[in-house]
Design an enzyme around this catalytic site. Sequence first.
Site, PDB file in Angstrom:
ATOM      1  N   HIS A   1       0.861  -1.184   0.000  1.00 42.47           N
ATOM      2  CA  HIS A   1       0.000   0.000   0.000  1.00 42.47           C
ATOM      3  C   HIS A   1       0.892   1.227   0.000  1.00 42.47           C
ATOM      4  CE1 HIS A   1      -3.114   2.845   1.165  1.00 42.47           C
ATOM      5  NE2 HIS A   1      -3.980   1.918   0.803  1.00 42.47           N
TER       6      HIS A   1
ATOM      7  N   ASP B   1      -7.956  -5.036   0.234  1.00 42.19           N
ATOM      8  CA  ASP B   1      -8.531  -5.773  -0.895  1.00 42.19           C
ATOM      9  C   ASP B   1      -8.210  -7.258  -0.891  1.00 42.19           C
ATOM     10  OD1 ASP B   1      -9.800  -3.638  -2.081  1.00 42.19           O
ATOM     11  OD2 ASP B   1      -7.941  -2.948  -3.008  1.00 42.19           O
TER      12      ASP B   1
HETATM   13  N1  ACO Z   1       4.078  -7.822  -4.960  1.00 39.75           N
HETATM   14  C1  ACO Z   1       5.421  -7.917  -5.133  1.00 39.75           C
HETATM   15  N2  ACO Z   1       6.270  -6.880  -4.972  1.00 39.75           N
HETATM   16  C2  ACO Z   1       5.736  -5.703  -4.637  1.00 39.75           C
HETATM   17  C3  ACO Z   1       4.350  -5.541  -4.439  1.00 39.75           C
HETATM   18  C4  ACO Z   1       3.528  -6.654  -4.610  1.00 39.75           C
HETATM   19  N3  ACO Z   1       2.200  -6.552  -4.436  1.00 39.75           N
HETATM   20  N4  ACO Z   1       4.096  -4.253  -4.111  1.00 39.75           N
HETATM   21  C5  ACO Z   1       5.287  -3.643  -4.102  1.00 39.75           C
HETATM   22  N5  ACO Z   1       6.282  -4.509  -4.411  1.00 39.75           N
HETATM   23  C6  ACO Z   1       7.708  -4.224  -4.460  1.00 39.75           C
HETATM   24  C7  ACO Z   1       8.058  -3.348  -5.646  1.00 39.75           C
HETATM   25  O1  ACO Z   1       8.393  -4.139  -6.772  1.00 39.75           O
HETATM   26  C8  ACO Z   1       9.227  -2.573  -5.119  1.00 39.75           C
HETATM   27  O2  ACO Z   1      10.358  -3.427  -5.106  1.00 39.75           O
HETATM   28  P1  ACO Z   1      11.844  -2.806  -5.300  1.00 39.75           P
HETATM   29  O3  ACO Z   1      12.046  -1.885  -4.123  1.00 39.75           O
HETATM   30  O4  ACO Z   1      12.732  -3.993  -5.302  1.00 39.75           O
HETATM   31  O5  ACO Z   1      11.812  -2.072  -6.616  1.00 39.75           O
HETATM   32  C9  ACO Z   1       8.857  -2.331  -3.644  1.00 39.75           C
HETATM   33  O6  ACO Z   1       7.993  -3.427  -3.299  1.00 39.75           O
HETATM   34  C10 ACO Z   1       8.137  -1.020  -3.401  1.00 39.75           C
HETATM   35  O7  ACO Z   1       7.032  -0.949  -4.288  1.00 39.75           O
HETATM   36  P2  ACO Z   1       6.367   0.390  -4.822  1.00 39.75           P
HETATM   37  O8  ACO Z   1       5.607   0.074  -6.056  1.00 39.75           O
HETATM   38  O9  ACO Z   1       7.387   1.471  -4.863  1.00 39.75           O
HETATM   39  O10 ACO Z   1       5.364   0.724  -3.649  1.00 39.75           O
HETATM   40  P3  ACO Z   1       4.230   1.809  -3.726  1.00 39.75           P
HETATM   41  O11 ACO Z   1       3.990   2.219  -2.328  1.00 39.75           O
HETATM   42  O12 ACO Z   1       4.496   2.841  -4.721  1.00 39.75           O
HETATM   43  O13 ACO Z   1       2.983   0.962  -4.308  1.00 39.75           O
HETATM   44  C11 ACO Z   1       1.073  -0.399  -4.438  1.00 39.75           C
HETATM   45  C12 ACO Z   1       1.949   0.503  -3.556  1.00 39.75           C
HETATM   46  C13 ACO Z   1       0.700   0.306  -5.745  1.00 39.75           C
HETATM   47  C14 ACO Z   1      -0.222  -0.709  -3.698  1.00 39.75           C
HETATM   48  C15 ACO Z   1       1.838  -1.702  -4.736  1.00 39.75           C
HETATM   49  O14 ACO Z   1       2.224  -2.306  -3.518  1.00 39.75           O
HETATM   50  C16 ACO Z   1       1.031  -2.665  -5.585  1.00 39.75           C
HETATM   51  O15 ACO Z   1       1.026  -2.544  -6.814  1.00 39.75           O
HETATM   52  N6  ACO Z   1       0.336  -3.664  -4.948  1.00 39.75           N
HETATM   53  C17 ACO Z   1      -0.483  -4.614  -5.676  1.00 39.75           C
HETATM   54  C18 ACO Z   1      -1.786  -3.951  -6.140  1.00 39.75           C
HETATM   55  C19 ACO Z   1      -2.765  -3.745  -5.013  1.00 39.75           C
HETATM   56  O16 ACO Z   1      -3.030  -4.598  -4.181  1.00 39.75           O
HETATM   57  N7  ACO Z   1      -3.377  -2.550  -5.013  1.00 39.75           N
HETATM   58  C20 ACO Z   1      -4.395  -2.176  -3.997  1.00 39.75           C
HETATM   59  C21 ACO Z   1      -3.918  -1.086  -3.090  1.00 39.75           C
HETATM   60  S1  ACO Z   1      -5.081  -0.821  -1.782  1.00 39.75           S
HETATM   61  C22 ACO Z   1      -6.300   0.172  -2.447  1.00 39.75           C
HETATM   62  O17 ACO Z   1      -6.081   0.872  -3.403  1.00 39.75           O
HETATM   63  C23 ACO Z   1      -7.676   0.177  -1.786  1.00 39.75           C
END
Ligand code: ACO
Length: 431
Positions: free
Chosen positions: A315, A372
Site C-alpha cells: 500500500h 482488498d
Molecule cells: N508484490 C510484489 N512486490 C511488490 C508488491 C507486490 N504486491 N508491491 C510492491 N512490491 C515491491 C516493488 O516491486 C518494489 O520493489 P523494489 O524496491 O525492489 O523495486 C517495492 O515493493 C516497493 O514498491 P512500490 O511500487 O514502490 O510501492 P508503492 O507504495 O508505490 O505501491 C502499491 C503501492 C501500488 C499498492 C503496490 O504495492 C502494488 O502494486 N500492490 C499490488 C496492487 C494492489 O493490491 N493494489 C491495492 C492497493 S489498496 C487500495 O487501493 C484500496
Amino acid sequence: MNNPRSDQPSETAKITIGDKVVSCPVVTGVENEKALDISGLRNQTGYVTYDEGYANTASCLSSITFIDGEKGILRYRGIPVEELAEKRSFIEVAHLLIFGHLPSVSEKSAFSKLLTSNCMIHDNMVKLFDNLPSSSHPMATLSAMVVTLSAYYPELIKPEMSAEEMNKIIAELLAKIRTLAAYSYKKSIGEPIIYPKREYKYVENFLHMMFSTPVDEYPLDKEVVDALEKILILHADHEQNCSTSTVRLVGSSKANLFASISAGICALWGPLHGGANQAVIEMLEEIVRDGGDVKKVIEKAKDKNNPFLLMGFGHRIYKNFDPRAKVIKGICDTVLTKLGINDPCLEVAKTIEEAALKDDFFIQRKLYPNVDFYSGIILRAIGIPTNMFTVIFAMGRLPGWIAHWKEQCESPNKKIGRPRQIYVGAPLTHI
Ligand code: ACO
C-alpha cells in the site's frame, strides 16, 4: 494561512534559491504532522514545486480522517475504524463522517427515516435504465445515473446552499445510491428492477434490491448483512485518495454534489484504485486453477524480471499493516463458515499471507495484505458478481466523498483547485 495548532510555537522553514532565501511557514496538524506552506513561493521567486502524483503534497486542511501509515492507524473524526466497524452501523458512520459526530438515538432514527423516505427513484429516471445496453458496466451506469440526478433535482444544484438544502441533497444521494447501484446490476443481468422496502434498513434494502426477484424474496441473513455493513464502513473514507481528491477538485469549481460525486465514481473505477479487489480474485482463481502452488507464486512475485505482483499486497500509505485488512480477514472467516462455503481461494489466500509475512523480500519492503486481499472473497461468497465489487466500494466511499465536498463548501478557503505544471513540449515553433 493560520497554523491550525495555535498551541504550537510558530515555525518557519527557509528555502534558498540562488541568493534568495524564502521563509515558508510550517503548518502543524493535530497529530503533529508537519507541512511547509509554499503558497508564497512563486510570487517571491517565480518557482513552483514539482511533485508527480501529489505524493508529497497536502492539498487541504481537513478534519475528517486521520491516517498514520507507519503505525497502521485509520481514524474517522478521531475514532479508530476498527471500533466503528465493531460497534456501529454504516449509517451511523456516514453521519459521523458527514456531520462530524455520531448520531444520538433520536438523530439516528431521524436520519434513517430520511434515507428511507428518499430511496425511491423518479419513475421517468427508472425508464432511462431501459435505454442502456445490458452490457453496460455497472460503474458506467452508476456514474451516469448519479449525475443525472442533477436533472431531476434542479432546485438543489445551486452554487450556494442553505444548511437545509445541503442536508436535503446529501440525504437524496445517500438514499438513492443503493437503489441506483442495485438497479444497475439488475439491468446488467437483464432482470426487472426490485423496489426498496420501507421496513428494511440501509444494507438490508440493498441486498433485497440486488437479489430478490418478482417471484422470490431474498432471505436476509444477519451475518451477511453484518459483513456488508462492515465492508462499507471500512471503505467509508481514506482522506485524499484519487477519487476523493477528484470530488474535491470538481467541487472546487462549485459544481453540484451529484456532478462531483459522479466524477469521483469515475475516478474510482480505474484498476489502480477501486478495481484492485477484482484483480485479487482473478489472481487467486488463477492460482487455484494452476494447482495452488503458493511457493511458485511467491517466487514469481519476487522475480524482478517478471512483472507479476502479489495483488492485495502493499500500500502506498500503510507500511506496517492495513488496519482494515485485519477486520476484513475476521469477517471473511465468519461469513464463509456461516454460509458453509469452502472456497479454495480463501485457503490459497491464507497460505500466501503466511508465506509472504515470513519472507525477507516482503518484510524488507514492508509489504502486508491490504484491505482488498480478503474483501473480494467475502463479496463473492455473498453472491456479489465481480463487476459489482467497485460499485460496492463506491457505495461505501460515498459518505467520505460527501463529507469532503461539504467540508470544502463550508471552508472559508474557496480557491478553485488548479495545479501548475512544468511544460516539456515543443519550444516556440511558427507554422
Ligand atoms: N508484490 C510484489 N512486490 C511488490 C508488491 C507486490 N504486491 N508491491 C510492491 N512490491 C515491491 C516493488 O516491486 C518494489 O520493489 P523494489 O524496491 O525492489 O523495486 C517495492 O515493493 C516497493 O514498491 P512500490 O511500487 O514502490 O510501492 P508503492 O507504495 O508505490 O505501491 C502499491 C503501492 C501500488 C499498492 C503496490 O504495492 C502494488 O502494486 N500492490 C499490488 C496492487 C494492489 O493490491 N493494489 C491495492 C492497493 S489498496 C487500495 O487501493 C484500496
